[in-house]
Scaffold this motif. Structure first.
Motif, mmCIF file in Angstrom:
data_model
loop_
_atom_site.group_PDB
_atom_site.id
_atom_site.type_symbol
_atom_site.label_atom_id
_atom_site.label_comp_id
_atom_site.label_asym_id
_atom_site.label_seq_id
_atom_site.Cartn_x
_atom_site.Cartn_y
_atom_site.Cartn_z
ATOM 1 N N TYR A 152 -3.626 15.189 1.800
ATOM 2 C CA TYR A 152 -2.202 14.955 1.505
ATOM 3 C C TYR A 152 -1.365 16.222 1.580
ATOM 4 O O TYR A 152 -0.145 16.158 1.480
ATOM 5 C CB TYR A 152 -2.065 14.289 0.143
ATOM 6 C CG TYR A 152 -2.544 12.858 0.181
ATOM 7 C CD1 TYR A 152 -3.777 12.503 -0.357
ATOM 8 C CD2 TYR A 152 -1.793 11.879 0.822
ATOM 9 C CE1 TYR A 152 -4.233 11.189 -0.289
ATOM 10 C CE2 TYR A 152 -2.238 10.574 0.898
ATOM 11 C CZ TYR A 152 -3.451 10.242 0.338
ATOM 12 O OH TYR A 152 -3.911 8.944 0.432
ATOM 13 N N LYS A 201 5.024 -0.786 -11.185
ATOM 14 C CA LYS A 201 6.169 0.100 -11.366
ATOM 15 C C LYS A 201 6.637 -0.034 -12.805
ATOM 16 O O LYS A 201 6.356 -1.053 -13.468
ATOM 17 C CB LYS A 201 7.286 -0.318 -10.406
ATOM 18 C CG LYS A 201 6.944 0.007 -8.958
ATOM 19 C CD LYS A 201 8.081 -0.292 -8.021
ATOM 20 C CE LYS A 201 7.659 0.087 -6.612
ATOM 21 N NZ LYS A 201 8.678 -0.245 -5.615
ATOM 22 N N GLU A 252 7.670 13.444 -8.821
ATOM 23 C CA GLU A 252 8.450 12.967 -7.668
ATOM 24 C C GLU A 252 8.532 14.065 -6.609
ATOM 25 O O GLU A 252 8.318 13.826 -5.426
ATOM 26 C CB GLU A 252 9.855 12.543 -8.108
ATOM 27 C CG GLU A 252 10.617 11.806 -7.016
ATOM 28 C CD GLU A 252 12.055 11.452 -7.386
ATOM 29 O OE1 GLU A 252 12.476 11.747 -8.519
ATOM 30 O OE2 GLU A 252 12.746 10.882 -6.505
ATOM 31 N N GLY A 261 5.589 14.323 -4.505
ATOM 32 C CA GLY A 261 5.287 13.152 -3.666
ATOM 33 C C GLY A 261 4.248 12.234 -4.272
ATOM 34 O O GLY A 261 3.577 11.465 -3.580
ATOM 35 N N ILE A 280 4.992 10.191 -7.069
ATOM 36 C CA ILE A 280 5.667 8.945 -7.484
ATOM 37 C C ILE A 280 6.984 8.782 -6.730
ATOM 38 O O ILE A 280 7.510 9.753 -6.177
ATOM 39 C CB ILE A 280 5.966 8.934 -9.008
ATOM 40 C CG1 ILE A 280 6.951 10.037 -9.397
ATOM 41 C CG2 ILE A 280 4.682 9.012 -9.817
ATOM 42 C CD1 ILE A 280 7.432 9.946 -10.847
ATOM 43 N N THR A 281 7.484 7.542 -6.726
ATOM 44 C CA THR A 281 8.825 7.276 -6.186
ATOM 45 C C THR A 281 9.742 6.938 -7.355
ATOM 46 O O THR A 281 9.295 6.457 -8.394
ATOM 47 C CB THR A 281 8.793 6.033 -5.268
ATOM 48 O OG1 THR A 281 8.250 4.934 -6.023
ATOM 49 C CG2 THR A 281 7.967 6.266 -4.021
ATOM 50 N N GLU A 283 13.150 4.683 -7.835
ATOM 51 C CA GLU A 283 14.032 3.754 -7.136
ATOM 52 C C GLU A 283 15.164 3.303 -8.059
ATOM 53 O O GLU A 283 14.889 2.876 -9.199
ATOM 54 C CB GLU A 283 13.246 2.530 -6.655
ATOM 55 C CG GLU A 283 12.469 2.801 -5.363
ATOM 56 C CD GLU A 283 11.471 1.694 -5.102
ATOM 57 O OE1 GLU A 283 11.864 0.653 -4.540
ATOM 58 O OE2 GLU A 283 10.295 1.860 -5.507
ATOM 59 N N TYR A 317 10.001 3.646 -11.569
ATOM 60 C CA TYR A 317 9.082 4.644 -11.025
ATOM 61 C C TYR A 317 7.807 3.936 -10.567
ATOM 62 O O TYR A 317 7.349 2.991 -11.207
ATOM 63 C CB TYR A 317 8.735 5.675 -12.093
ATOM 64 C CG TYR A 317 9.926 6.454 -12.571
ATOM 65 C CD1 TYR A 317 10.695 6.020 -13.647
ATOM 66 C CD2 TYR A 317 10.314 7.619 -11.910
ATOM 67 C CE1 TYR A 317 11.815 6.722 -14.067
ATOM 68 C CE2 TYR A 317 11.431 8.339 -12.326
ATOM 69 C CZ TYR A 317 12.178 7.880 -13.403
ATOM 70 O OH TYR A 317 13.288 8.572 -13.805
ATOM 71 N N THR A 376 3.174 6.603 -5.190
ATOM 72 C CA THR A 376 3.107 6.646 -3.726
ATOM 73 C C THR A 376 1.640 6.471 -3.316
ATOM 74 O O THR A 376 0.748 6.415 -4.187
ATOM 75 C CB THR A 376 3.563 8.024 -3.219
ATOM 76 O OG1 THR A 376 2.669 9.004 -3.811
ATOM 77 C CG2 THR A 376 4.998 8.333 -3.618
ATOM 78 N N GLU A 377 1.399 6.450 -2.011
ATOM 79 C CA GLU A 377 0.010 6.355 -1.544
ATOM 80 C C GLU A 377 -0.781 7.576 -2.042
ATOM 81 O O GLU A 377 -1.919 7.477 -2.487
ATOM 82 C CB GLU A 377 -0.010 6.295 -0.011
ATOM 83 C CG GLU A 377 -1.386 6.007 0.581
ATOM 84 C CD GLU A 377 -1.584 6.679 1.942
ATOM 85 O OE1 GLU A 377 -0.585 6.797 2.699
ATOM 86 O OE2 GLU A 377 -2.714 7.114 2.227
ATOM 87 N N ARG A 378 -0.105 8.731 -1.983
ATOM 88 C CA ARG A 378 -0.735 9.981 -2.438
ATOM 89 C C ARG A 378 -1.119 9.867 -3.921
ATOM 90 O O ARG A 378 -2.181 10.296 -4.343
ATOM 91 C CB ARG A 378 0.268 11.120 -2.240
ATOM 92 C CG ARG A 378 -0.241 12.494 -2.606
ATOM 93 C CD ARG A 378 0.830 13.562 -2.419
ATOM 94 N NE ARG A 378 1.056 13.873 -1.009
ATOM 95 C CZ ARG A 378 1.892 14.842 -0.603
ATOM 96 N NH1 ARG A 378 2.560 15.542 -1.489
ATOM 97 N NH2 ARG A 378 2.069 15.075 0.673
ATOM 98 N N GLN A 399 -1.594 6.951 -5.602
ATOM 99 C CA GLN A 399 -2.655 5.943 -5.736
ATOM 100 C C GLN A 399 -4.022 6.570 -5.454
ATOM 101 O O GLN A 399 -5.024 6.260 -6.097
ATOM 102 C CB GLN A 399 -2.425 4.780 -4.731
ATOM 103 C CG GLN A 399 -1.213 3.918 -5.018
ATOM 104 C CD GLN A 399 -1.458 2.903 -6.114
ATOM 105 O OE1 GLN A 399 -2.582 2.739 -6.593
ATOM 106 N NE2 GLN A 399 -0.382 2.238 -6.564
#
Lengths: 110, 110
Positions: free
Chosen positions: A92, B24, B50, B53, B55-56, B58, B69, B72-74, B76
């Motif tokens: 990553y 979320k 965040e 990279g 978490i997101t 929104e 919140y 992200t794939e990273r 997970q």
């Protein structure tokens, strides 16, 4: 998690654990492997890892006296986690995936 | 390893990541889940996660405005590592092995 992170979540402990992954080593050999760690910091790191039951410190009554450090079972059990962390970081954060035989620089640079 | 440990090796980041593992959540829900974290520290932790990279964040243009919140794939991809660390800790520091459905206390207490 705090207790595990007190072991894993420091700058040098994961690297010292990684240096000892395959063999016992003396203070000088560990220092040479990591090459950018001070003797004072390495001394403290080894003492804390020993206190946490992650490494053993064995003294050999020889002349000159010999001291070797090695991973305990608890320490060995951290290796797959360290490998996963290094691979997660490589995946990553865009570095080359660490090669298993790679030297300590893989962990130093990720 | 330093970069990964800047994420993993802190007191609250692994726990916030764990809280978001399945769904979320809003700021208040995360704070309630962890219950012993201050709003200021949670705000900083979310901002850093965040920026890394992990978490997101929104925003939903509603009244009242809603912010959620999520991982992200990273982020997970860190969950198996966190699970292994919690299990390593339980095994070697003598707590009960964490049950997958267990709540955040499992991570808070290990």
């Amino acid at each position: 998690m705090q207790r595990s992170m007190a072991i894993l979540g420091t700058k040098w402990k994961p690297i010292v654990i990684w240096v000892l992954r395959e063999r016992k080593a003396r203070f000088g050999q560990i220092a040479a492997s990591i090459h950018i760690i001070s003797r004072k910091v390495l001394t403290t790191t080894l003492q804390e890892l020993e206190a946490d039951g992650i490494i053993t410190r064995e003294e050999y009554k020889e002349l000159p006296p010999r001291v070797e450090y090695g991973l305990t079972e608890r320490g060995q059990a951290l290796l797959p986690i360290l490998r996963q962390i290094a691979q997660w970081n490589a995946r990553y954060f865009g570095e080359e995936l660490p090669h298993p035989e790679h030297d300590e620089d893989v962990l130093l640079n990720c």
